[in-house]
Design a protein around this motif. Structure first.
Motif, mmCIF file in Angstrom:
data_model
loop_
_atom_site.group_PDB
_atom_site.id
_atom_site.type_symbol
_atom_site.label_atom_id
_atom_site.label_comp_id
_atom_site.label_asym_id
_atom_site.label_seq_id
_atom_site.Cartn_x
_atom_site.Cartn_y
_atom_site.Cartn_z
ATOM 1 N N ASN A 9 0.850 -1.183 0.000
ATOM 2 C CA ASN A 9 0.000 0.000 0.000
ATOM 3 C C ASN A 9 0.892 1.242 0.000
ATOM 4 O OD1 ASN A 9 -2.040 1.864 0.346
ATOM 5 N ND2 ASN A 9 -2.569 1.233 2.416
ATOM 6 N N ARG A 11 0.729 5.400 -0.116
ATOM 7 C CA ARG A 11 -0.082 6.619 -0.050
ATOM 8 C C ARG A 11 0.824 7.801 -0.370
ATOM 9 N NH1 ARG A 11 -2.315 9.001 5.508
ATOM 10 N NH2 ARG A 11 -2.250 11.152 4.810
ATOM 11 N N ASP A 13 1.049 12.141 -0.635
ATOM 12 C CA ASP A 13 0.468 13.447 -0.336
ATOM 13 C C ASP A 13 1.338 14.502 -0.994
ATOM 14 O OD1 ASP A 13 -1.594 12.477 1.342
ATOM 15 O OD2 ASP A 13 -0.244 12.455 3.068
ATOM 16 N N HIS A 45 4.243 5.720 3.044
ATOM 17 C CA HIS A 45 3.622 7.039 2.969
ATOM 18 C C HIS A 45 4.678 7.992 2.414
ATOM 19 C CE1 HIS A 45 1.539 10.612 5.171
ATOM 20 N NE2 HIS A 45 1.376 10.659 3.875
#
Length: 98
Positions: A9, A11, A13, A45
């Motif tokens: 996973n 992610r 930003d 992330h």
């Protein structure tokens, strides 16, 4: 030869002023470091932000089988920052496997 690992996973930003196309570039470069990890990476992330008018900062936090791996890099373009981030993550993950 060892098993091929992956990042399950990712992610991303993006901060204000970072182009939208930086998302796919960052995802691809961070996903590529999984092969250096000693296990599958449960989560990554990636954050890209501007730091003044001529600098982009790329930061990544990875969860490798419960162990955190963090790296940060800054450069004048998001590509350069992400490339440096990739290199730092690669070294950290390779060291974990030793």
């Amino acid at each position: 030869m060892s098993n091929v690992h992956e990042i399950l996973n990712i992610r991303t930003d993006l901060g204000t002023g970072v182009p939208a196309d930086a998302t796919e570039y960052a995802r691809a470069k961070v996903a590529a470091v999984a092969k250096y990890a000693p296990a599958d990476v449960q989560f990554a992330h990636v954050r890209l932000r501007t730091d003044g008018p001529r600098s982009i900062v790329a930061h990544a936090s990875l969860d490798v089988n419960g162990k955190p791996v963090n790296a940060e890099a800054a450069a004048t373009t998001y590509q350069e920052a992400v490339d440096l981030l990739h290199d730092r993550l690669q070294h950290q993950l390779a060291d974990m496997g030793r």
